[in-house]
Design a protein around this motif. Structure first.
Motif, PDB file in Angstrom:
ATOM      1  N   GLY A 205     -39.203  12.738 -43.744  1.00 44.05           N
ATOM      2  CA  GLY A 205     -40.389  12.382 -44.525  1.00 44.05           C
ATOM      3  C   GLY A 205     -40.263  12.661 -46.008  1.00 44.05           C
ATOM      4  O   GLY A 205     -41.251  12.674 -46.724  1.00 44.05           O
ATOM      5  N   LEU A 206     -39.062  12.876 -46.497  1.00 45.10           N
ATOM      6  CA  LEU A 206     -38.877  13.147 -47.928  1.00 45.10           C
ATOM      7  C   LEU A 206     -39.161  11.878 -48.721  1.00 45.10           C
ATOM      8  O   LEU A 206     -38.690  10.800 -48.363  1.00 45.10           O
ATOM      9  CB  LEU A 206     -37.436  13.600 -48.166  1.00 45.10           C
ATOM     10  CG  LEU A 206     -37.080  14.009 -49.593  1.00 45.10           C
ATOM     11  CD1 LEU A 206     -37.814  15.270 -49.967  1.00 45.10           C
ATOM     12  CD2 LEU A 206     -35.593  14.208 -49.729  1.00 45.10           C
TER      13      LEU A 206
ATOM     14  N   GLU B 297     -29.426  20.871 -51.001  1.00 43.33           N
ATOM     15  CA  GLU B 297     -28.371  20.852 -52.008  1.00 43.33           C
ATOM     16  C   GLU B 297     -27.167  20.072 -51.511  1.00 43.33           C
ATOM     17  O   GLU B 297     -26.587  19.256 -52.230  1.00 43.33           O
ATOM     18  CB  GLU B 297     -27.947  22.289 -52.319  1.00 43.33           C
ATOM     19  CG  GLU B 297     -28.762  22.937 -53.384  1.00 43.33           C
ATOM     20  CD  GLU B 297     -28.105  24.228 -53.796  1.00 43.33           C
ATOM     21  OE1 GLU B 297     -27.418  24.239 -54.808  1.00 43.33           O
ATOM     22  OE2 GLU B 297     -28.263  25.230 -53.057  1.00 43.33           O
ATOM     23  N   LEU B 298     -26.824  20.334 -50.256  1.00 46.96           N
ATOM     24  CA  LEU B 298     -25.689  19.626 -49.674  1.00 46.96           C
ATOM     25  C   LEU B 298     -25.947  18.121 -49.666  1.00 46.96           C
ATOM     26  O   LEU B 298     -25.070  17.324 -49.982  1.00 46.96           O
ATOM     27  CB  LEU B 298     -25.472  20.094 -48.235  1.00 46.96           C
ATOM     28  CG  LEU B 298     -24.656  21.358 -48.054  1.00 46.96           C
ATOM     29  CD1 LEU B 298     -24.287  21.512 -46.604  1.00 46.96           C
ATOM     30  CD2 LEU B 298     -23.393  21.303 -48.904  1.00 46.96           C
ATOM     31  N   GLU B 299     -27.182  17.787 -49.325  1.00 46.88           N
ATOM     32  CA  GLU B 299     -27.493  16.367 -49.229  1.00 46.88           C
ATOM     33  C   GLU B 299     -27.362  15.698 -50.588  1.00 46.88           C
ATOM     34  O   GLU B 299     -26.867  14.573 -50.686  1.00 46.88           O
ATOM     35  CB  GLU B 299     -28.903  16.179 -48.691  1.00 46.88           C
ATOM     36  CG  GLU B 299     -29.141  14.767 -48.250  1.00 46.88           C
ATOM     37  CD  GLU B 299     -30.587  14.512 -47.951  1.00 46.88           C
ATOM     38  OE1 GLU B 299     -30.975  14.623 -46.795  1.00 46.88           O
ATOM     39  OE2 GLU B 299     -31.337  14.214 -48.895  1.00 46.88           O
ATOM     40  N   VAL B 300     -27.817  16.382 -51.613  1.00 48.63           N
ATOM     41  CA  VAL B 300     -27.683  15.810 -52.957  1.00 48.63           C
ATOM     42  C   VAL B 300     -26.217  15.532 -53.252  1.00 48.63           C
ATOM     43  O   VAL B 300     -25.846  14.463 -53.727  1.00 48.63           O
ATOM     44  CB  VAL B 300     -28.274  16.769 -54.002  1.00 48.63           C
ATOM     45  CG1 VAL B 300     -27.913  16.306 -55.393  1.00 48.63           C
ATOM     46  CG2 VAL B 300     -29.767  16.838 -53.851  1.00 48.63           C
ATOM     47  N   LEU B 301     -25.382  16.500 -52.917  1.00 53.66           N
ATOM     48  CA  LEU B 301     -23.954  16.308 -53.157  1.00 53.66           C
ATOM     49  C   LEU B 301     -23.448  15.087 -52.397  1.00 53.66           C
ATOM     50  O   LEU B 301     -22.697  14.266 -52.927  1.00 53.66           O
ATOM     51  CB  LEU B 301     -23.181  17.544 -52.706  1.00 53.66           C
ATOM     52  CG  LEU B 301     -23.331  18.771 -53.580  1.00 53.66           C
ATOM     53  CD1 LEU B 301     -22.512  19.908 -53.023  1.00 53.66           C
ATOM     54  CD2 LEU B 301     -22.894  18.455 -55.003  1.00 53.66           C
TER      55      LEU B 301
ATOM     56  N   GLN C 198     -23.049  14.491 -62.262  1.00 55.26           N
ATOM     57  CA  GLN C 198     -22.700  15.837 -61.849  1.00 55.26           C
ATOM     58  C   GLN C 198     -23.860  16.463 -61.087  1.00 55.26           C
ATOM     59  O   GLN C 198     -25.013  16.230 -61.425  1.00 55.26           O
ATOM     60  CB  GLN C 198     -22.400  16.697 -63.077  1.00 55.26           C
ATOM     61  CG  GLN C 198     -21.093  16.359 -63.747  1.00 55.26           C
ATOM     62  CD  GLN C 198     -19.926  16.512 -62.793  1.00 55.26           C
ATOM     63  OE1 GLN C 198     -19.780  17.537 -62.153  1.00 55.26           O
ATOM     64  NE2 GLN C 198     -19.114  15.467 -62.693  1.00 55.26           N
ATOM     65  N   PRO C 199     -23.597  17.235 -60.061  1.00 53.75           N
ATOM     66  CA  PRO C 199     -24.699  17.900 -59.356  1.00 53.75           C
ATOM     67  C   PRO C 199     -25.322  18.987 -60.228  1.00 53.75           C
ATOM     68  O   PRO C 199     -24.739  19.400 -61.243  1.00 53.75           O
ATOM     69  CB  PRO C 199     -24.028  18.487 -58.120  1.00 53.75           C
ATOM     70  CG  PRO C 199     -22.584  18.556 -58.449  1.00 53.75           C
ATOM     71  CD  PRO C 199     -22.309  17.471 -59.435  1.00 53.75           C
ATOM     72  N   GLU C 200     -26.485  19.433 -59.807  1.00 51.95           N
ATOM     73  CA  GLU C 200     -27.229  20.507 -60.473  1.00 51.95           C
ATOM     74  C   GLU C 200     -27.600  20.154 -61.899  1.00 51.95           C
ATOM     75  O   GLU C 200     -27.599  20.978 -62.796  1.00 51.95           O
ATOM     76  CB  GLU C 200     -26.428  21.815 -60.433  1.00 51.95           C
ATOM     77  CG  GLU C 200     -26.272  22.339 -59.030  1.00 51.95           C
ATOM     78  CD  GLU C 200     -25.245  23.449 -58.940  1.00 51.95           C
ATOM     79  OE1 GLU C 200     -25.028  24.112 -59.963  1.00 51.95           O
ATOM     80  OE2 GLU C 200     -24.681  23.640 -57.875  1.00 51.95           O
ATOM     81  N   MET C 201     -27.865  18.878 -62.123  1.00 49.48           N
ATOM     82  CA  MET C 201     -28.353  18.451 -63.424  1.00 49.48           C
ATOM     83  C   MET C 201     -29.727  17.817 -63.221  1.00 49.48           C
ATOM     84  O   MET C 201     -30.186  17.678 -62.105  1.00 49.48           O
ATOM     85  CB  MET C 201     -27.407  17.417 -64.033  1.00 49.48           C
ATOM     86  CG  MET C 201     -26.034  17.933 -64.321  1.00 49.48           C
ATOM     87  SD  MET C 201     -26.019  19.149 -65.622  1.00 49.48           S
ATOM     88  CE  MET C 201     -26.148  18.102 -67.032  1.00 49.48           C
TER      89      MET C 201
END
Lengths: 522, 946
Positions: free
Chosen positions: B575-576, B723-727, B558-561
């Motif tokens: 460069g992340l 955040e979008l990328e994480v999703l 789940q996101p935001e965990m």
């Protein structure tokens, strides 16, 4: 062309500049702020002074940081008053009445220069402009095509305009320029295509090749000279310059009139030969020894600097760590104090914080004092070592110089012997060879010849002594300077650090105080 | 004194033995000479006379085919002789050469003398029977072979291969060596064997690879004999010892500053140290007690047969292949042990391909006191004179180094020189095909039970999610031990251990963590680490993931965990390198960016509840705080180069901290209050002059602030994008997990369809190297041809001319054959979509078989008919010729002759084909039957049926 000629020429005075700066300064809110505070000329980066009917460039010395200056469409006749604008990158002097290029010798950062529509007849005096990329010289009076060769020295020059000059009418104009300035990309605002470049190269190959050859030779010569100079510098740093040959020996005889006269005596030539050989060998010894010692001193100094640097770095790291730690805590407690409502709580917290600040200051000061002590010890050790080294060097050089003196004495005795022999022969009339008149004049009597030989000897000794003295004094002064500098540097470092600590403490304290005040006000 | 006595005694015994041995040898020699006059060679069976084609034969064939009984091959629990098809084995397996016979006689004699001299020792393990019931001397069973795989050049990989490849069978009688010792080829074919089979195969491979290796017949501990690793710590769980990098303390250099004076009390330090030591000692004691307790639990079960269990392993002596010290290899587990190890309780004898040695040393202290100097006849009694291990004379040692390289070449030469040497091995060349080599374990799967851990291995591509290895670690040792009879349902239990015909089933109760290794996955997943106690999953990726993912550790998808994503450096444009997330924050680490950004920390506030109707619109959490840190930009002076900027978005405050100047310990700071339209004076901005010494004009501050405002906007946007990328990544990962596509290398022509096609088109260069059709072509073809023969598809009279064409054709046929579904026509008769009943399945199978039988008979009939036709035609022609012989022109005669030769050729071919068909038909029939039994659609039903 000069529509403004009939108008009265204007003077570049303060008012005019202020007006221009004000007009061209920031707008809107920033402009308001700027107006409130006033703008300093030295903060201005770009200035536009076109169509002002200016006759003479003046009053620009304050614009130290100016990058771009536009003086086009004026009646300027002479380039002047730009000496202080060393940061200038962009200079526009088009549509003026300039006749010669001058006054640009300090503008080393200039990249773009426009002298369009002037009265220039010769491209010249641009040597300082090593970064020049764009040069506009259209509508001028340049008549000699060979003048283009001058532009070969600007390695970054990419854009050139020469249209409207007498040379542009020449049949070969474009080809010639392409051949002689092969790095050029735009000529008269047009791109040079590869085909033209090739053609031009083929056409003018002979002359350009020759030119290139000459330039290469010149370059090589310059490099050689440079290398020589550097070498001499190095030797000078070792205090043994010009000792790697017969320079000293030659200098001994350079001003020695009697010596050279005596040298022509029979038997003296061989004597001189062996003397010179021996002398030069000793000189070489001194030279090599000097270089070696220089190495040693350098290594000593390097290790010393390195260690000191390390120690200082470590100390700084500790200090930074301490302050960073403190800052974190400080920020936290500041925000808690802000959030606190009880007055008594605030007071105790502030008192705590105050203590913390004092503690930090103390800790930093302790660190600094520690470092000072440590460094002092190290510096003293270094001082002892370097002085020892220098003394040893001087001692050895002196002993070598003493050998030189011995040689000279020996030579002197021999020479005297020969001279007296010859004198005796002359007196007896047995001399076979003819002597030049001035030499014969020395052999008037014994005193004269002895005096002459003695004078020569004295002269030589003097030279040797002088060289020795020079070496010793220079070494000693270097040594004292070095030690002084180290001490001074350390002192300034210490002062700066102490100042920083105190300032920081004051600042943090101030922050706290202002908070207090604010609280009380609330 | 007694020791000396016994020693002397042994020596005398040995001497006596030797004399007797020599005498025996002489006698035998004489006997042999007498025998030589007679026919020595046993003639091989002469080929059967040419059989003529008759109807009778066809009937015979039919009968034979119907005779074949349909029987379910039972799952062989032991490796019995019945399962081995002796008929195909070469002659050397079925009989002994005179030299071997001689050797056997020598061995028998030796054995007799040995039992006479050492009556209290067990009989020697000299010549067990092979799969054809022929006694073979153990040394000749070793077939030194160098494998063509570079992976099998070193002992560790060799041993690992053997242990993986073969399934372990216990000895029929754990106290005696087996009476059978099969050839390595048979063992390899069936992929199972006992410890003697294991060590023979391993020894063959090691000697082939140039090691000085020996098979050992001896006694091992129970764990060793039963391949019980439950008391061993799994090698994969052992963390590699951290190499303690001792920082070399540079010697105090000149001008190094003196450390500040230490003002702390020495006495207090000492007291503190004492206290620490006491605590440590107490801890140590507790730990030791704990360990002892564990040990007691462990060793509670003592083995009543300790020291009597026969085991076979491999001894590698030092010297060759730069082996510094002699060691044992247990072929079951592929582990190496020192010769001092407790698990090895004694050695009876050992042998290599050249000789056989009997241990004359006492094994009271396990193998710890044994000296492996095989040249010493007091310690090691050898069987054959002359080819023994040379005494370790100094001369030998000197040129040891030189010998190392050409040992393999020397093997042959040495043999020639000796008077009587060990006959060559009767075993055929050991061959391992690349497919089998890749599959490794039987059925491609293997399970090993370790102490508190279980290791499962699979062959690559076996699992369609690419899983190749799984390590499960358990928390507790306590296994619910239960002895179950073999064959009960317990056999299905995963944690199964052999124990003397019984199965100890152990269920380890609590799983600690699971590690899964993957291969050939398209999403480059390499290792999945699941921690059961914390619920933390860590996925490791190889370079090449579309999002450059390197490590992904998470507790839920789940996101935001809480999660950490690490990326491959330089693989990403921005460069992340790392992104850490908690429910309220997100931290990103960067490297090598042109704007020198190194760190961004974002704090999120609680989501504002929006009363928006369209829920599709994303509702990002509000950003409360952004901290950004920068590396030092060398182009700027330190106090203009921002080190950290904090956007306090709710407070509308921006804090800047600059880099520390080189010679400073405090850094400049600056704070902006970004209050828009607040000030009563109409002045839109309020500046708090920075703390620093430098004074700056408001204008510049204004400009800086405007810039910062912009940057803040950008940073917020960046946070939103992160955040979008994480999703996105999470979505991608889920998709990948579901699809788990495997990649195949373009060099893997077996699996990669594209390169297979390409290879088919490009086959020519490879096959032109083949010397001809007769010589066995290398590589895949060699294995391919017999297979085709067996299936009757490969036609030697194929019209295809060049070998390369033929190869292509063969491959094509093979493909067609592989795709052929025998059952399809029969299944089509049944109503579709229904599950088969048992009865239907049996009928289906019978129908299929009978149909095939009919086909075979038809084929035979067809060939027969053609044959007859050709014969008749020829006879007619012959008749005609004889009648008209006189009147014929030479041309006609030529024509007739050429026709005759062609007809003869055709007849011969037909005859051959018929013969071959007759030979192969039963085999084919059996093959189909087996295939049907293994058919996934029928297997269940047929099994239940029986």
């Amino acid at each position: 062309m000069h529509q403004l000629c009939d108008m009265e020429p204007r003077v570049m005075d303060d008012d005019m500049l202020k007006l221009a700066v004000g007009e061209q300064g920031p707008r809107d809110e920033a402009g308001q702020l700027a107006k409130q505070e006033g703008i300093l000329f030295k903060d201005v980066l770009s200035l536009q002074l076109d169509f002002q009917n200016i006759l003479r460039i003046d009053n620009l010395w304050q614009f130290e940081n100016l990058r771009k200056l536009q003086l086009d469409n004026n009646t300027i006749e002479k380039i002047e008053g730009l000496e202080k604008l060393t940061r200038l990158v962009w200079l526009d002097l088009s549509f003026n009445n300039i006749e010669t290029i001058e006054g640009l010798d300090t503008l080393v950062n200039l990249e773009d220069l426009s002298l369009f529509n002037n009265r220039i007849a010769k491209i010249d005096s641009l040597d300082a402009l090593v970064k020049l990329q764009v040069l506009s010289l259209g509508n001028n009076r340049i008549g000699n095509l060979m003048n283009i060769i001058y532009l070969r020295r600007f390695k970054d020059l990419r854009t050139l305009s020469l249209a409207g000059n007498p040379i542009a009418a020449a049949e070969d104009y474009r080809m010639f320029i392409c051949a002689y300035l092969p790095d050029l990309v735009y000529l008269d605002f047009r791109r040079i295509d590869d085909h033209t470049k090739e053609l031009a190269e083929v056409k003018h190959q002979y002359s350009t090749d020759e030119l290139k050859h000459q330039e290469n030779l010149m370059q090589a010569r310059l490099e050689d000279e440079q290398a020589r100079r550097e070498e001499l510098e190095e030797h000078k740093a070792a205090f043994v310059e010009n000792l790697n040959g017969s320079f000293l020996f030659d200098s001994m005889y350079a001003e020695d009139v009697e010596g050279s006269k005596l040298a022509s005596l029979p038997g003296v030539a061989e004597l001189m030969e062996t003397y010179k050989d021996k002398f030069v060998i000793i000189c070489l010894n001194i030279f090599e020894y000097g270089l070696k010692q220089q190495e040693k001193r350098k290594a000593e100094l390097d290790t010393f600097n390195e260690r000191v640097q390390e120690a200082v770095q470590e100390n700084q790291a500790q200090g930074r760590h301490r302050t960073a730690e403190f800052e974190e805590k400080h920020l936290l407690s500041l925000s808690t104090i802000r959030g606190e409502s009880e007055l008594t709580d605030i007071e105790t917290k502030i008192a705590d914080q105050r203590e913390d600040i004092a503690e930090l200051s103390n800790a930093l000061m302790t660190l600094e004092m520690q470092l000072v002590e440590q460094l002092e010890e190290t510096i003293n050790m270094f001082e002892r070592n370097i002085v020892d080294l220098v003394e040893l060097f001087i001692e050895n050089v002196q002993s070598l110089m003493a050998q030189c003196r011995d040689l000279e004495n020996h030579h002197h005795e021999k020479l005297l012997e020969i001279a007296i022999n010859i004198l005796e022969k002359i007196v007896k009339g047995e001399l076979d060879e003819d002597l030049p008149d001035d030499v014969r004049a020395l052999f008037v009597d014994k005193d004269t010849i002895v005096n002459a030989v003695g004078a020569s000897h004295d002269m030589h000794l003097l030279k040797i002594d002088n060289r020795e003295d020079e070496l010793v004094t220079r070494v000693n002064s270097w040594c004292t300077h070095l030690v002084d500098k180290i001490h001074k540097d350390e002192m300034t470092r210490n002062r700066r650090r102490v100042k920083e600590i105190i300032q920081y403490g004051d600042h943090v304290q101030g922050e706290l105080d202002s908070l207090e005040c604010g609280d009380i006000l609330d | 004194i007694p020791a000396l006595d016994s020693q002397r005694h042994t020596r005398m015994e040995v001497l006596k033995e030797k004399v007797e041995e020599e005498e025996a040898a002489e006698r035998e020699d004489a006997a042999e000479r007498a025998e030589r006059g007679e026919k020595m060679m046993r003639l091989m069976e002469v080929r059967k006379e040419e059989t003529t084609m008759t109807q009778e034969m066809l009937r015979d064939l039919e009968r034979k085919l119907s005779e074949i009984e349909v029987s379910i091959p039972e799952k062989p629990s032991t490796f019995t002789k019945d399962t081995i098809d002796i008929s195909k084995l070469p002659l050397s397996y079925k009989s002994n050469t005179p030299k071997e016979e001689h050797l056997l006689r020598v061995a028998d004699n030796f054995s007799r003398q040995y039992s006479l001299l050492c009556p209290d020792r067990v009989p020697l393990f000299l010549h067990p029977l092979n799969e054809c019931e022929v006694p073979k001397f153990v040394s000749t069973t070793i077939r030194p072979t160098l494998m063509p795989y570079p992976e099998l050049y070193n002992w560790d990989t060799c041993a690992q291969f053997v242990s993986d490849f073969l399934a372990m069978l216990p000895l029929p009688d754990p106290l005696k060596p087996p009476s059978y010792l099969y050839s390595s080829t048979t063992v390899l074919k069936h992929q199972k064997g006992n410890c003697f089979d294991f060590s023979t195969l391993l020894c063959s491979m090691l000697i082939g690879a140039g090691y000085d290796a020996y098979c050992v017949n001896g006694y091992g501990s129970q764990d060793l004999c039963h391949m019980d690793l439950t008391r061993e710590v799994c090698p994969l769980t052992v963390k590699p010892k951290e190499t303690v990098q001792e920082e070399e303390k540079a010697p105090p250099k000149k001008y190094a500053i003196k450390p500040p004076r230490d003002l702390s009390s020495r006495f207090e330090q000492e007291q503190e140290m004492k206290r620490q030591e006491e605590i440590k000692a107490a801890e140590e004691k507790r730990r030791r007690q704990e360990e002892e307790r564990l040990m007691e639990v462990d060793s509670a079960k003592t083995d009543p047969l300790h020291g009597l269990r026969v085991h076979s392993w491999v001894l590698v002596l030092s010297g060759k292949r730069e082996v510094p010290e002699s060691f044992f290899i247990d072929p079951f587990t592929a582990r190496s042990y020192s010769t001092q190890d407790d698990n090895f309780l004694g050695i009876e004898s050992l042998w290599n391909h050249k000789n056989y040695w009997i241990n004359m040393q006492d094994c009271w202290n396990c193998c710890k006191d044994l000296i492996f100097d095989l040249g010493d006849p007091v310690m090691w009694e050898y069987l054959l004179l002359g080819i023994d291990k040379p005494l370790l004379s100094p001369a030998e040692e000197e040129d040891n180094g030189a010998n190392d390289d050409d040992d393999v070449e020397n093997l042959g030469k040495e043999d020639e020189d000796k008077s009587f040497d060990m006959p060559n091995s009767w075993v055929e060349q050991i061959e391992i095909s690349p497919e089998v080599f890749e599959t490794r374990c039987p059925n491609g799967k293997k399970v090993i039970q370790y102490k508190k851990a279980k290791l499962e291995k699979w062959a690559p591509y076996l699992n369609n999610n690419g899983l190749v290895c799984r390590l499960t670690t358990y928390e507790d040792l306590e296994c619910k031990g239960a002895a179950l009879a073999v064959g009960s349902q317990g056999a299905e239990a995963p944690d199964m251990l052999w124990d003397l015909g019984h199965v100890t089933v152990s269920w380890c109760t609590k799983t600690l963590e699971i590690k899964e290794w993957y291969q050939n996955r398209e999403d480059m997943l390499e290792l999945k680490h699941i921690n059961k106690t914390t619920g933390l999953n860590i996925d490791y990726f190889k370079p090449g993931h579309p999002q450059a993912l390197r490590v992904h550790s998470y507790t839920s998808m789940q996101p935001e965990m809480d999660r950490v994503m690490e990326f491959y450096e330089k693989a990403r444009v921005d460069g992340l390198i790392k992104r850490e997330e908690t429910p309220k924050t997100m931290t990103e680490y960067y490297q090598g960016r042109p704007d020198f950004l190194s760190y961004r920390h974002i704090n999120f506030g609680p989501r504002v509840k929006k009363l928006v109707l369209n829920s599709a619109e994303s509702n990002p959490r509000p950003v409360v705080k952004i901290i950004e840190r920068f590396f030092r930009n060398p182009a700027k002076p330190a106090d203009e180069d921002v080190a950290e900027r904090v956007f306090l978005i709710l407070d509308e405050r921006i804090q800047l901290r600059y880099h520390c100047r080189e010679d400073h310990i405090t850094a400049s700071k600056r704070e902006f209050l970004r209050r828009t339209e607040v000030d009563s004076k109409g002045n839109k901005i309020i500046m708090t002059p920075d703390m620093c010494i430098s004074f700056e004009k408001l204008l510049y501050q204004y400009e800086a602030m405007m810039k910062l405002k912009n940057e803040e906007k950008l940073s917020r946007h960046q946070a939103w994008e992160s955040e979008l990328e994480v999703l996105e990544i999470l979505k991608l990962r889920e998709e990948e997990e579901e699809a788990h596509v495997l990649t195949t290398s373009i060099y893997d022509t077996k699996r990669n369809e594209k390169s297979k096609e390409y290879r088919e088109a490009m086959m020519t260069p490879k096959s032109t190297q083949d010397p001809g059709q007769d010589a066995p072509p290398p590589g895949a073809l060699a294995k391919l041809r017999p297979l085709l023969h067996k299936n009757g598809i490969y036609a030697p009279t194929s019209t295809l001319g060049s070998p390369e064409e033929r190869v292509m054709h063969e491959e094509h046929l093979r493909q067609v054959e592989a795709q052929l579904d025998y059952l399809a026509p029969f299944l089509a008769q049944l109503p579709p979509g229904e599950k088969l009943t048992r009865w239907q399945a049996v009928r289906l199978k019978d129908e299929c078989l009978s149909d095939f039988k009919q086909r075979l008979i038809n084929k035979a009939n067809l060939i027969q008919a053609r044959f007859e036709k050709e014969t008749q035609e020829l006879q007619k022609q012959q008749q005609w010729y004889q009648e008209n012989q006189v009147t014929l022109t030479p041309e006609d005669e030529d024509l007739y002759l050429s026709y005759c030769s062609q007809a003869m050729f055709r007849i011969r071919i037909l005859e051959q084909r018929l013969n071959r068909h007759k030979e192969l038909a039963p085999l084919k029939y059996l093959a189909l039957e087996e295939k049907l039994y293994k058919d996934p659609r029928l297997v269940e039903l047929l099994k239940v049926f029986v």
